[in-house]
Design a protein around this motif. Structure first.
Motif, PDB file in Angstrom:
ATOM      1  N   ASN A 279      59.166  58.897  59.017  1.00 56.42           N
ATOM      2  CA  ASN A 279      60.462  59.238  59.622  1.00 56.42           C
ATOM      3  C   ASN A 279      60.383  59.570  61.108  1.00 56.42           C
ATOM      4  O   ASN A 279      61.256  60.246  61.646  1.00 56.42           O
ATOM      5  CB  ASN A 279      61.109  60.403  58.868  1.00 56.42           C
ATOM      6  N   GLU A 280      59.352  59.057  61.794  1.00 52.89           N
ATOM      7  CA  GLU A 280      59.268  59.256  63.240  1.00 52.89           C
ATOM      8  C   GLU A 280      59.665  57.968  63.958  1.00 52.89           C
ATOM      9  O   GLU A 280      59.279  56.875  63.565  1.00 52.89           O
ATOM     10  CB  GLU A 280      57.854  59.661  63.639  1.00 52.89           C
ATOM     11  N   GLY A 281      60.467  58.129  65.003  1.00 56.25           N
ATOM     12  CA  GLY A 281      60.864  56.981  65.816  1.00 56.25           C
ATOM     13  C   GLY A 281      61.692  55.960  65.078  1.00 56.25           C
ATOM     14  O   GLY A 281      61.602  54.764  65.366  1.00 56.25           O
ATOM     15  N   ASN A 282      62.532  56.416  64.154  1.00 56.05           N
ATOM     16  CA  ASN A 282      63.301  55.449  63.361  1.00 56.05           C
ATOM     17  C   ASN A 282      64.812  55.571  63.505  1.00 56.05           C
ATOM     18  O   ASN A 282      65.554  54.779  62.915  1.00 56.05           O
ATOM     19  CB  ASN A 282      62.932  55.555  61.881  1.00 56.05           C
ATOM     20  N   LYS A 283      65.295  56.532  64.327  1.00 54.54           N
ATOM     21  CA  LYS A 283      66.739  56.687  64.511  1.00 54.54           C
ATOM     22  C   LYS A 283      67.006  57.252  65.903  1.00 54.54           C
ATOM     23  O   LYS A 283      66.314  58.159  66.353  1.00 54.54           O
ATOM     24  CB  LYS A 283      67.338  57.581  63.422  1.00 54.54           C
ATOM     25  N   ALA A 284      68.026  56.685  66.563  1.00 54.22           N
ATOM     26  CA  ALA A 284      68.325  57.102  67.945  1.00 54.22           C
ATOM     27  C   ALA A 284      69.793  56.853  68.240  1.00 54.22           C
ATOM     28  O   ALA A 284      70.453  56.039  67.590  1.00 54.22           O
ATOM     29  CB  ALA A 284      67.446  56.332  68.934  1.00 54.22           C
ATOM     30  N   ILE A 285      70.304  57.560  69.250  1.00 55.54           N
ATOM     31  CA  ILE A 285      71.697  57.389  69.675  1.00 55.54           C
ATOM     32  C   ILE A 285      71.748  57.097  71.176  1.00 55.54           C
ATOM     33  O   ILE A 285      70.829  57.401  71.922  1.00 55.54           O
ATOM     34  CB  ILE A 285      72.559  58.628  69.358  1.00 55.54           C
ATOM     35  N   THR A 286      72.849  56.484  71.591  1.00 57.66           N
ATOM     36  CA  THR A 286      73.135  56.260  73.004  1.00 57.66           C
ATOM     37  C   THR A 286      74.506  56.821  73.331  1.00 57.66           C
ATOM     38  O   THR A 286      75.395  56.861  72.476  1.00 57.66           O
ATOM     39  CB  THR A 286      73.089  54.757  73.353  1.00 57.66           C
ATOM     40  N   GLN A 287      74.680  57.227  74.575  1.00 57.84           N
ATOM     41  CA  GLN A 287      75.983  57.681  75.062  1.00 57.84           C
ATOM     42  C   GLN A 287      76.410  56.897  76.297  1.00 57.84           C
ATOM     43  O   GLN A 287      77.399  57.231  76.933  1.00 57.84           O
ATOM     44  CB  GLN A 287      75.949  59.183  75.368  1.00 57.84           C
ATOM     45  N   ASN A 288      75.656  55.840  76.622  1.00 58.62           N
ATOM     46  CA  ASN A 288      75.991  55.046  77.813  1.00 58.62           C
ATOM     47  C   ASN A 288      75.997  53.545  77.523  1.00 58.62           C
ATOM     48  O   ASN A 288      75.568  52.739  78.331  1.00 58.62           O
ATOM     49  CB  ASN A 288      75.031  55.368  78.961  1.00 58.62           C
ATOM     50  N   GLY A 289      76.476  53.216  76.328  1.00 60.15           N
ATOM     51  CA  GLY A 289      76.652  51.811  75.996  1.00 60.15           C
ATOM     52  C   GLY A 289      75.384  51.058  75.672  1.00 60.15           C
ATOM     53  O   GLY A 289      75.376  49.833  75.677  1.00 60.15           O
ATOM     54  N   GLY A 290      74.308  51.777  75.385  1.00 59.28           N
ATOM     55  CA  GLY A 290      73.058  51.140  74.983  1.00 59.28           C
ATOM     56  C   GLY A 290      72.019  51.032  76.072  1.00 59.28           C
ATOM     57  O   GLY A 290      70.922  50.529  75.837  1.00 59.28           O
ATOM     58  N   LYS A 291      72.347  51.497  77.279  1.00 61.99           N
ATOM     59  CA  LYS A 291      71.375  51.401  78.377  1.00 61.99           C
ATOM     60  C   LYS A 291      70.143  52.262  78.104  1.00 61.99           C
ATOM     61  O   LYS A 291      69.013  51.852  78.374  1.00 61.99           O
ATOM     62  CB  LYS A 291      72.022  51.811  79.694  1.00 61.99           C
ATOM     63  N   THR A 292      70.359  53.472  77.581  1.00 63.68           N
ATOM     64  CA  THR A 292      69.258  54.362  77.217  1.00 63.68           C
ATOM     65  C   THR A 292      69.527  54.943  75.838  1.00 63.68           C
ATOM     66  O   THR A 292      70.686  55.103  75.425  1.00 63.68           O
ATOM     67  CB  THR A 292      69.086  55.509  78.230  1.00 63.68           C
ATOM     68  N   TRP A 293      68.429  55.290  75.144  1.00 61.74           N
ATOM     69  CA  TRP A 293      68.517  55.791  73.779  1.00 61.74           C
ATOM     70  C   TRP A 293      67.672  57.052  73.635  1.00 61.74           C
ATOM     71  O   TRP A 293      66.603  57.170  74.240  1.00 61.74           O
ATOM     72  CB  TRP A 293      68.036  54.730  72.788  1.00 61.74           C
TER      73      TRP A 293
END
Length: 347
Positions: free
Chosen positions: A255-269
């Protein structure tokens, strides 16, 4: 007056930042279709009707308790479908592997009216993964690379014809970078945008803001480097906020490095709940109407829920599925091995 304006501005800012968490405490799971199939692609119409596409050439509409089924043959072969999308007048299914065959199935609101082949692609490396429509006329399907770019086909006429984008118009892929046909969810659509998730030895997010005319590609912190690592599912709730989910298919509890979010349209996660359950998931969706706070993720290990935008998760069921598609803020359909089930989430 100046003090009042400043106070109001601060209050609005704080109110927007502190969104109300939501809570699901249980899920009621009711099978609505059982067959000896691998079902990874669904398209709900409402709480009682859902289209699906599966292996063994089988495509169908589950209408309440009534399955309306068809078997599509290509020559003497039964195709394996993992991509589905719909407009008001048709549903589209696309097969994996060689040849890739895309069918348009006319729909009058209750019955299929006709089936026609609208795209065909042959080649040793041909393998299409998922499909979505922006509107009634424009749609997109994504597949693994056959040259040095992802395979992308576009329709601008309601699905009657499809054109493959040339590699010179697309970002180059890295060696071993492809996509996963796990749940028809490695494409996300919002407005004129589309985001495409890749995986394997490199796991990134491709983005177009103009319905496929121009593209950019962004790195992600998702686990990558092996054939079965990377992003398996992507969802966006607006043009800025999205989630990617996946992991290592060969080590599902990891369960490491398997889920992430962005708040700038996918430029950074940014990784979320890193090192915490759930592990590998093949399909993740925002719960409609929850301002991004409610998220449900499914895998063969079960159903997990977050009510705070992905920071914390809890297991709602150990029953495993490949894919989930919401109808509204409490009802969804989920598909897996040999079945489609209706899910009702309860607080």
């Amino acid at each position: 007056m100046r003090f009042v304006l400043i106070f109001l501005a601060v209050f609005v800012f704080i109110s927007c930042e502190n969104k109300t968490e939501i809570e699901f405490n249980s899920v009621e799971i009711t099978p609505v279709f059982i067959d000896s199939l691998s079902i990874r692609a669904m398209q709900p119409l409402d709480e009682n009707r859902v289209w699906f596409a599966a292996d063994k050439g089988k495509v169908g509409l589950i209408d309440g308790d009534t399955p309306k089924l068809a078997i599509i043959k290509y020559g003497d072969s039964l195709l394996h479908f993992r991509s589905i999308a719909s407009t008001k007048e048709a549903v589209f299914v696309l097969s994996i592997s060689n040849p890739a065959v895309l069918y348009k199935i006319g729909f009058n609101g209750s019955e299929a009216t006709n089936i026609e082949e609208v795209y065909n692609e042959k080649g040793d490396n041909v393998f299409y993964d998922s499909m979505k429509f922006w509107n009634e006329n424009e749609g997109i399907a994504i597949g693994d690379p056959v040259e040095n770019c992802m395979s992308i086909i576009i329709t601008r006429d309601g699905g009657n014809t499809w054109e493959k984008l040339p590699c010179e118009n697309l970002p180059k892929v890295e060696k071993g970078e492809a996509a996963f046909a796990a749940s028809n969810s490695n494409i996300a659509i919002f407005g004129d945008n589309a985001w495409v998730a890749t995986g394997g030895r490199k796991s990134r997010v491709m983005h177009t803001a103009d319905k496929g005319k121009t593209w950019k590609i962004f790195d992600t912190p998702i686990i990558q480097g092996k054939a079965m690592t990377g992003i398996f599912s992507i969802d966006f709730r607006d043009e800025n906020n999205g989630i990617i989910f996946g992991g290592n298919w060969e080590d599902k509890p990891f369960n490491e490095g398997n889920k992430a979010i962005t708040q700038n349209g996918g430029k950074t996660w940014k990784l979320i709940a890193n090192g915490k359950k759930p592990g590998y998931c093949s399909s993740a969706k925002y719960v409609p109407g929850t301002e991004g706070q409610g998220i449900v993720a499914v895998s063969l290990l079960g159903i997990s829920f977050s009510g705070d935008g992905g920071k914390n998760w809890k297991e709602l069921s150990k029953e495993g599925f490949f894919a989930i598609e919401f109808v509204n803020d409490s009802v969804a359909f989920a598909s897996g091995n040999n079945r489609i089930s209706k899910l009702i989430f309860r607080k």
